[in-house]
Design a protein around this motif. Sequence first.
Motif, mmCIF file in Angstrom:
data_model
loop_
_atom_site.group_PDB
_atom_site.id
_atom_site.type_symbol
_atom_site.label_atom_id
_atom_site.label_comp_id
_atom_site.label_asym_id
_atom_site.label_seq_id
_atom_site.Cartn_x
_atom_site.Cartn_y
_atom_site.Cartn_z
ATOM 1 N N ASP A 219 0.822 -1.203 0.000
ATOM 2 C CA ASP A 219 0.000 0.000 0.000
ATOM 3 C C ASP A 219 0.859 1.257 0.000
ATOM 4 O O ASP A 219 0.478 2.290 -0.553
ATOM 5 N N THR A 220 2.050 1.171 0.617
ATOM 6 C CA THR A 220 2.992 2.294 0.586
ATOM 7 C C THR A 220 3.463 2.551 -0.834
ATOM 8 O O THR A 220 3.529 3.703 -1.288
ATOM 9 N N ARG A 221 3.795 1.487 -1.532
ATOM 10 C CA ARG A 221 4.257 1.631 -2.915
ATOM 11 C C ARG A 221 3.160 2.255 -3.788
ATOM 12 O O ARG A 221 3.434 3.166 -4.576
ATOM 13 N N THR A 222 1.954 1.792 -3.634
ATOM 14 C CA THR A 222 0.840 2.330 -4.411
ATOM 15 C C THR A 222 0.612 3.798 -4.101
ATOM 16 O O THR A 222 0.387 4.614 -5.005
ATOM 17 N N ALA A 223 0.661 4.145 -2.818
ATOM 18 C CA ALA A 223 0.461 5.544 -2.425
ATOM 19 C C ALA A 223 1.547 6.437 -3.017
ATOM 20 O O ALA A 223 1.271 7.555 -3.471
ATOM 21 N N LEU A 224 2.779 5.960 -3.026
ATOM 22 C CA LEU A 224 3.879 6.733 -3.600
ATOM 23 C C LEU A 224 3.699 6.911 -5.106
ATOM 24 O O LEU A 224 3.946 7.995 -5.641
ATOM 25 N N ALA B 265 1.927 11.317 -0.011
ATOM 26 C CA ALA B 265 1.554 9.901 0.114
ATOM 27 C C ALA B 265 1.371 9.478 1.564
ATOM 28 O O ALA B 265 0.852 8.387 1.832
ATOM 29 N N GLY B 266 1.810 10.318 2.512
ATOM 30 C CA GLY B 266 1.703 9.961 3.921
ATOM 31 C C GLY B 266 2.706 8.921 4.353
ATOM 32 O O GLY B 266 2.421 8.076 5.211
#
Length: 207
Positions: free
Chosen positions: A24-29, A54-55
């Motif tokens: 989910d971090t990768r997607t947000a970035l 991206a938080g």
Amino acid sequence: MPTGDESGGTARRRRRGRRPAGEDTRTALLEAARAEFIAQGYDGATVRVIARRAGVDPAMVNHWFGGKQGLFAASVIQLPITPDEIVRRLLDGPPETVGERMVRNFLAVWDATGGGQFTALVRSVTSMDLAAQALRDIFVQTVFGRVVAAVAPDQHELRATLCASQIIGLGMARYVVRLEPLASADVDTLVRTMAPNLQRYMSGELD
């Protein structure tokens, strides 16, 4: 049961609101980077701003993509549809109307996203070799080179670059410079005015 210090530490960690270092971090970035590169271009976008949007912690950019350049490649140098699908659409019909299909199909893809990744590529092309290479690869080699090879009688390389110059120019004028009245012209008007020239570049006499 946690001590007072442990409880405070847990609360502080929760208040930071950082995402876990997962997919989910990768997607947000990717989503944040795509928006920043489209708005600011490669030079104007910063890792810190992208991470904040991206938080996530800025270190996650290096963790997932190896840095800003890798993030740019992963987030921007992707088309809403595959090059194979674009080529299929352009070749799906009589050779004498391929110019019309060029204008209609590229506008259909770009209008749906307001220019999307193409805008980010163009805004970054003067300062980012990767963006310039992406434009050449996508338009000249991957798309127009293949279409020209299928329908053009001669001078394939020249024809592919001429077609690319027209389509890239159309995208720049409509989505980056927003040159009016072209920027707000309807698709049929642009097809009627641009397709004949593209058709000549694709299969007509160049001498």
